[in-house]
Design a protein around this motif. Structure first.
Motif, mmCIF file in Angstrom:
data_model
loop_
_atom_site.group_PDB
_atom_site.id
_atom_site.type_symbol
_atom_site.label_atom_id
_atom_site.label_comp_id
_atom_site.label_asym_id
_atom_site.label_seq_id
_atom_site.Cartn_x
_atom_site.Cartn_y
_atom_site.Cartn_z
ATOM 1 N N UNK A 154 0.864 -1.178 0.000
ATOM 2 C CA UNK A 154 0.000 0.000 0.000
ATOM 3 C C UNK A 154 0.901 1.228 0.000
ATOM 4 N N UNK A 155 0.703 2.105 -0.972
ATOM 5 C CA UNK A 155 1.575 3.268 -1.144
ATOM 6 C C UNK A 155 0.768 4.528 -0.833
ATOM 7 N N UNK A 156 0.913 5.025 0.391
ATOM 8 C CA UNK A 156 0.191 6.253 0.737
ATOM 9 C C UNK A 156 0.966 7.497 0.325
ATOM 10 N N UNK A 157 2.290 7.363 0.154
ATOM 11 C CA UNK A 157 3.129 8.461 -0.325
ATOM 12 C C UNK A 157 4.142 7.905 -1.314
ATOM 13 N N UNK A 158 4.219 8.539 -2.475
ATOM 14 C CA UNK A 158 5.193 8.164 -3.496
ATOM 15 C C UNK A 158 5.983 9.410 -3.864
ATOM 16 N N UNK A 159 7.287 9.352 -3.686
ATOM 17 C CA UNK A 159 8.180 10.427 -4.084
ATOM 18 C C UNK A 159 8.945 9.949 -5.304
ATOM 19 N N UNK A 160 8.801 10.684 -6.412
ATOM 20 C CA UNK A 160 9.517 10.366 -7.643
ATOM 21 C C UNK A 160 10.520 11.493 -7.864
ATOM 22 N N UNK A 161 11.801 11.177 -7.721
ATOM 23 C CA UNK A 161 12.854 12.177 -7.864
ATOM 24 C C UNK A 161 13.687 11.871 -9.093
ATOM 25 N N UNK A 162 13.638 12.799 -10.040
ATOM 26 C CA UNK A 162 14.379 12.680 -11.287
ATOM 27 C C UNK A 162 14.789 14.081 -11.714
ATOM 28 N N UNK A 163 15.589 14.165 -12.730
ATOM 29 C CA UNK A 163 15.772 15.458 -13.386
ATOM 30 C C UNK A 163 14.489 15.720 -14.172
ATOM 31 N N UNK A 164 14.214 16.993 -14.443
ATOM 32 C CA UNK A 164 12.981 17.312 -15.139
ATOM 33 C C UNK A 164 13.108 18.553 -15.994
ATOM 34 N N UNK A 165 12.056 18.791 -16.748
ATOM 35 C CA UNK A 165 11.869 20.015 -17.519
ATOM 36 C C UNK A 165 10.356 20.188 -17.626
ATOM 37 N N UNK A 166 9.867 21.304 -18.164
ATOM 38 C CA UNK A 166 8.418 21.517 -18.177
ATOM 39 C C UNK A 166 7.644 20.330 -18.766
ATOM 40 N N UNK A 167 6.840 19.677 -17.910
ATOM 41 C CA UNK A 167 5.993 18.572 -18.341
ATOM 42 C C UNK A 167 6.703 17.261 -18.589
ATOM 43 N N UNK A 168 7.937 17.109 -18.119
ATOM 44 C CA UNK A 168 8.709 15.884 -18.377
ATOM 45 C C UNK A 168 9.541 15.498 -17.157
ATOM 46 N N UNK A 169 9.741 14.184 -17.017
ATOM 47 C CA UNK A 169 10.747 13.674 -16.108
ATOM 48 C C UNK A 169 11.742 12.880 -16.926
ATOM 49 N N UNK A 170 12.967 12.780 -16.412
ATOM 50 C CA UNK A 170 14.041 12.100 -17.122
ATOM 51 C C UNK A 170 14.643 11.006 -16.260
ATOM 52 N N UNK A 171 14.930 9.901 -16.877
ATOM 53 C CA UNK A 171 15.742 8.842 -16.282
ATOM 54 C C UNK A 171 16.881 8.626 -17.262
ATOM 55 N N UNK A 172 18.064 9.069 -16.880
ATOM 56 C CA UNK A 172 19.174 9.070 -17.818
ATOM 57 C C UNK A 172 18.833 10.028 -18.952
ATOM 58 N N UNK A 173 18.983 9.582 -20.180
ATOM 59 C CA UNK A 173 18.697 10.417 -21.345
ATOM 60 C C UNK A 173 17.256 10.280 -21.828
ATOM 61 N N UNK A 174 16.481 9.376 -21.221
ATOM 62 C CA UNK A 174 15.099 9.142 -21.654
ATOM 63 C C UNK A 174 14.132 10.063 -20.924
ATOM 64 N N UNK A 175 13.162 10.576 -21.660
ATOM 65 C CA UNK A 175 12.154 11.470 -21.086
ATOM 66 C C UNK A 175 10.773 10.848 -21.221
ATOM 67 N N UNK A 176 9.910 11.174 -20.263
ATOM 68 C CA UNK A 176 8.506 10.784 -20.371
ATOM 69 C C UNK A 176 7.665 12.024 -20.089
ATOM 70 N N UNK A 177 6.672 12.221 -20.940
ATOM 71 C CA UNK A 177 5.749 13.333 -20.748
ATOM 72 C C UNK A 177 4.322 12.793 -20.735
ATOM 73 N N UNK A 178 3.352 13.705 -20.679
ATOM 74 C CA UNK A 178 1.954 13.286 -20.544
ATOM 75 C C UNK A 178 1.465 12.430 -21.705
ATOM 76 N N UNK A 179 2.090 12.552 -22.872
ATOM 77 C CA UNK A 179 1.597 11.815 -24.041
ATOM 78 C C UNK A 179 1.915 10.324 -23.984
ATOM 79 N N UNK A 180 2.890 9.932 -23.170
ATOM 80 C CA UNK A 180 3.267 8.522 -23.130
ATOM 81 C C UNK A 180 3.041 7.857 -21.766
ATOM 82 N N UNK A 181 2.432 8.575 -20.829
ATOM 83 C CA UNK A 181 2.174 7.981 -19.502
ATOM 84 C C UNK A 181 1.333 6.716 -19.640
ATOM 85 N N UNK A 182 0.282 6.774 -20.452
ATOM 86 C CA UNK A 182 -0.594 5.605 -20.593
ATOM 87 C C UNK A 182 0.154 4.388 -21.125
ATOM 88 N N UNK A 183 1.030 4.580 -22.112
ATOM 89 C CA UNK A 183 1.723 3.426 -22.686
ATOM 90 C C UNK A 183 2.687 2.787 -21.691
#
Length: 172
Positions: free
Chosen positions: A54-83
Motif C-alpha cells: 500500500x503506497x500512501x506516499x510516493x516520491x519520484x525524484x528525477x531530473x525534469x523540464x516543463x511537463x517531463x521527467x528524465x531517467x538518464x537520457x530518456x524522457x517521459x511526458x503526458x503523451x506517453x504515460x498511458x503506454x
C-alpha cells in the motif's frame, strides 16, 4: 513512503549532480527504488504491486523540464504515460488520500506541466483519489540532508476524487 529515483550517474562542471547522490543522503524511513530507465520504474511498480504494498506516499525524484521527467537520457511526458503505466493495476496500490510528489526541476511548469500532473494523477490515483504535486522551478540539492530545495517558482497540486475527477487545481 516509496521513493523512486533516478539511479543514473550525472556530472556537470566536475560536480556530482546525480539524483541518487541526494537520495542516498536522506534519512527518512522509506522503501528505496533506484531506477535507471522507465522500464525499471515500471518493474519497481510491478514489484510493489506483486508484494501487495500500500503506497500512501510516493516520491519520484528525477531530473525534469516543463511537463517531463528524465531517467538518464530518456524522457517521459503526458503523451506517453498511458503506454508505460496505464492498465497495469497500479491504482490498486494507492489508498484514498494518497500523495504523489514529482520532485524534479520544472516538472509542473506551464500547460504541459499541468497535463503531466493530470495524466499521472488519473492513471495512478483514478481509483481512490488523492493528490499529485510538482514544482515549476529548478531546485538545488542540499548535500547534507539530500533534500532538494526549490527557491523560486510555485508548487502545483491537483486533488483527485475517487474515480479520477479533478476536484481542485492549486498553485502557490
Amino acid at each position: 513512503m516509496v521513493h523512486i529515483y533516478d539511479g543514473n550517474p550525472s556530472t556537470r562542471l566536475g560536480l556530482d549532480n546525480s539524483v541518487s547522490n541526494g537520495a542516498d543522503a536522506r534519512d527518512e524511513d522509506r522503501i528505496r527504488k533506484p531506477v535507471n530507465s522507465f522500464s525499471d520504474m515500471r518493474k519497481a511498480l510491478d514489484d510493489l504491486l506483486a508484494a501487495n504494498t500500500s503506497v500512501d506516499r510516493l516520491l519520484v525524484e528525477t531530473h525534469g523540464s516543463p511537463g517531463r521527467i528524465y531517467l538518464g537520457a530518456s524522457a517521459i511526458d503526458h503523451t506517453v504515460v498511458n503506454s508505460f503505466f496505464a492498465n497495469r493495476g497500479y491504482e490498486r496500490m494507492f489508498p484514498n488520500g494518497a500523495r504523489i510528489v514529482f520532485n524534479g526541476c520544472n516538472v509542473a511548469e506551464g500547460d504541459t506541466g499541468w497535463r503531466f500532473l493530470e495524466r499521472f494523477g488519473e492513471t495512478l490515483l483514478g481509483l481512490n483519489g488523492g493528490q499529485v504535486t510538482g514544482w515549476t522551478s529548478g531546485g538545488l540539492s542540499n548535500p547534507f540532508s539530500g533534500h532538494v530545495v526549490h527557491l523560486w517558482g510555485a508548487v502545483r497540486v491537483l486533488y483527485f476524487a475517487p474515480g479520477g475527477t479533478i476536484l481542485e487545481r492549486f498553485e502557490q
